[in-house]
Design a protein around this motif. Structure first.
Motif, short mmCIF file in Angstrom:
data_model
loop_
_atom_site.label_atom_id
_atom_site.label_comp_id
_atom_site.label_asym_id
_atom_site.label_seq_id
_atom_site.Cartn_x
_atom_site.Cartn_y
_atom_site.Cartn_z
N LEU A 1 -8.11 17.17 11.23
CA LEU A 1 -8.66 15.81 11.32
C LEU A 1 -7.72 14.92 12.13
N ALA A 2 -8.31 13.98 12.88
CA ALA A 2 -7.52 13.01 13.65
C ALA A 2 -6.82 12.05 12.70
N ARG A 3 -5.78 11.38 13.18
CA ARG A 3 -5.02 10.43 12.37
C ARG A 3 -5.19 9.01 12.91
N LYS A 4 -5.27 8.04 11.97
CA LYS A 4 -5.31 6.62 12.29
C LYS A 4 -4.43 5.90 11.30
N VAL A 5 -3.92 4.73 11.66
CA VAL A 5 -3.02 4.00 10.75
C VAL A 5 -3.35 2.51 10.76
N HIS A 6 -3.41 1.92 9.56
CA HIS A 6 -3.35 0.46 9.43
C HIS A 6 -1.86 0.12 9.47
N ALA A 7 -1.39 -0.38 10.58
CA ALA A 7 0.05 -0.45 10.82
C ALA A 7 0.52 -1.88 11.05
N ASP A 8 1.62 -2.24 10.41
CA ASP A 8 2.34 -3.47 10.72
C ASP A 8 1.44 -4.72 10.65
N GLN A 9 0.52 -4.72 9.69
CA GLN A 9 -0.40 -5.87 9.58
C GLN A 9 0.28 -7.08 8.97
N LEU A 10 1.03 -6.87 7.89
CA LEU A 10 1.62 -8.01 7.16
C LEU A 10 3.14 -8.02 7.27
N SER A 11 3.72 -6.90 7.75
CA SER A 11 5.17 -6.81 7.90
C SER A 11 5.46 -5.67 8.88
N ASP A 12 6.67 -5.66 9.46
CA ASP A 12 7.02 -4.58 10.39
C ASP A 12 7.53 -3.40 9.58
N GLY A 13 6.65 -2.44 9.33
CA GLY A 13 7.03 -1.26 8.56
C GLY A 13 7.23 -0.06 9.46
N GLY A 14 7.38 -0.28 10.77
CA GLY A 14 7.54 0.85 11.69
C GLY A 14 6.27 1.67 11.82
N ALA B 1 0.84 -1.21 0.00
CA ALA B 1 0.00 0.00 0.00
C ALA B 1 0.87 1.26 0.00
N PHE B 2 1.01 1.95 1.15
CA PHE B 2 1.73 3.23 1.19
C PHE B 2 2.94 3.15 2.13
N THR B 3 3.99 3.86 1.76
CA THR B 3 5.22 3.87 2.57
C THR B 3 5.04 4.82 3.75
N PRO B 4 5.90 4.69 4.76
CA PRO B 4 5.84 5.63 5.89
C PRO B 4 6.00 7.08 5.41
N ALA B 5 6.88 7.33 4.44
CA ALA B 5 7.08 8.72 3.97
C ALA B 5 5.79 9.25 3.33
N GLU B 6 5.11 8.39 2.58
CA GLU B 6 3.85 8.82 1.96
C GLU B 6 2.79 9.07 3.05
N ALA B 7 2.78 8.19 4.05
CA ALA B 7 1.82 8.35 5.15
C ALA B 7 2.06 9.69 5.86
N GLU B 8 3.34 10.06 6.04
CA GLU B 8 3.65 11.31 6.75
C GLU B 8 3.05 12.52 6.03
N ARG B 9 3.13 12.49 4.69
CA ARG B 9 2.55 13.60 3.93
C ARG B 9 1.06 13.72 4.21
N MET B 10 0.39 12.56 4.23
CA MET B 10 -1.07 12.60 4.43
C MET B 10 -1.42 13.01 5.85
N PHE B 11 -0.61 12.59 6.83
CA PHE B 11 -0.88 13.00 8.22
C PHE B 11 -0.69 14.49 8.39
N ALA B 12 0.31 15.03 7.70
CA ALA B 12 0.52 16.48 7.80
C ALA B 12 -0.70 17.21 7.25
#
Ligand code: DI6
Ligand code: FE
Length: 402
Positions: free
Chosen positions: A236-249, A218-229
């Motif tokens: 708006l509040a932030r939520k993450v689908h995190a580390d479901q299939l691999s440890d992506g930090g 799906a999306f990299t941490p760097a891409e996620a950071e842009r969207m959170f900013a």
């Protein structure tokens, strides 16, 4: 004290923070006025002049907060039963996703549906949740991906609350997958999401949070950071689908951005758990997806406990990885597969689920001032709600006092 309705002869699980375990009251009373709780506690301590035109004797039944499903993708069109059959024949979830199936196949069906179509196909799924005592549900977009289809999906989610007595919190998940038309221009898609859709979602009040699927597929941490900013700028509040299939930090990323929750977390490491604790980020555990994808790596529950990360439990109801519309079964799976205790499961679908949505001041416990959202159960012991499989002991559901 004059109120609208009083429930007596009840055993309460108040889930009030600070009280041990489930906050049990053996001979309890709940009173509501104007849709809110004006008293919840022992009969012996109730105001002497507590009175209401409507008094309901519960004959010792258990009363707890209405259940909260704090992570769903309930609104979508089409179905993925064929994909399920392909998985049974050996294909993996990631293989199907990379071949243009998976989330993108639901996107095709959802884009072709009107708002009214989406509401109509979602209501039976919502009704299954409500039949088990759900009074608040979170619903994510993420199957439209272009601007208009995402806005339509969010409008359909919000419309559910006009068709049923339930509180809906919607979340914009434009970062669920890169839409096919942007396959060669990921940055272009991020420009659209951050520059146009997030501000529009906030301005129209269509969602209260932004979620990002942060994963190899799906999306990299760097891409996620842009969207959170962009989300933070839009309020708006932030939520993450995190580390479901691999440890992506993903857990640490969620903490860094003050996310209200990080969800899934099977591959989260201990540093991620510690960071979440420090940031007050709730861990939302989704055993339905773990079960349905036949995952083997369980979330680090022991680390969450040790560091004091609040744990919620939700269905993740979606057509691809968790076609589950039972929060009772999600609790059973959280206990059986993830080894949560009964108290953790019950807190996970009430108080901690409210925390994961940022609405603990309004729902999630039986406390004065909160919405009078109740689930009344025909059980002898609260543990039965977690222990049974495929059995629904709900006696009555009360939403805003009714
Ligand atoms: N993680 C999941 O498990 C679901 N979405 C996500 O971000 C899967 C959604 C789907 O397969 O349709
Ligand atoms: Fe999900």
């Amino acid at each position: 004290m004059r109120c609208d309705r009083i429930w007596t002869d009840a055993r309460l699980m108040t889930l009030a923070p600070g009280s041990p375990g489930l906050g049990v009251v053996q001979d309890g009373v709940v009173a509501a006025a104007g849709g809110r709780i004006v008293y919840a506690g022992p009969r012996a301590d109730a105001p002497a002049d507590l009175d209401a035109p409507d008094r309901v004797r519960l004959d010792g039944r258990w009363v707890g907060p209405g259940l909260i499903d704090c992570h769903t993708h309930l609104v979508y069109a089409g179905d993925r039963a064929g994909e399920f059959e392909r998985r049974l024949a050996g294909a993996t979830y990631e293989e199907i996703a990379r071949a243009g199936g998976g989330i993108l196949s639901t996107v095709r069906a959802t884009r072709a549906a009107t708002e009214a179509d989406l509401v109509a196909v979602t209501l039976p799924r919502l009704d299954a949740l409500l039949a088990e005592g759900v009074t608040t549900v979170e619903v994510k977009s993420g199957y439209g991906l272009d601007r208009d289809a995402e806005l339509r999906q969010l409008r359909a989610a919000n419309a559910l609350a006009r068709h049923r007595p339930v509180t809906v919190h919607s979340t914009y998940l434009g970062a669920h997958a890169v839409p096919p038309e942007y396959a060669a221009d990921r940055d272009g898609y991020l420009d659209l999401v951050c520059g146009e859709i997030i501000p529009r979602v906030a301005a129209e009040g269509l969602a209260g949070a932004v979620d990002v699927f942060c994963e190899r597929i799906a999306f990299t941490p760097a891409e996620a950071e842009r969207m959170f900013a962009a989300a933070a700028t839009a309020g708006l509040a932030r939520k993450v689908h995190a580390d479901q299939l691999s440890d992506g930090g993903g857990a640490a990323l969620a903490a860094r951005h003050g996310a209200v929750s990080a969800d899934h977390l099977e591959y989260t490491n201990e540093a991620g758990a510690a960071a979440m604790a420090a940031a007050g980020t709730v861990a939302v555990l989704l055993p339905g997806a773990f079960y349905f994808l036949r995952e083997t790596r369980v979330p680090p529950v022991e680390h969450f406990r040790r560091h004091g990360v609040p744990m919620a439990v939700a269905t993740d109801s979606n057509p691809g990885s968790s076609p589950l519309t039972s929060l009772l079964l999600a609790m059973n799976m959280a206990a059986t597969l993830f080894r949560l205790t009964v108290d953790e499961c019950l807190a996970g679908v009430t108080r901690e689920a409210a925390r994961a949505l940022g609405v603990l001041d309004r729902v999630g416990t039986l406390e004065v001032g909160k919405s009078c959202d109740l689930a009344i159960w025909d059980v002898e012991r609260p543990a039965e709600l977690v222990y049974r499989i495929g059995f629904n002991p709900l006696h009555r559901r009360v939403w805003r006092g009714e």
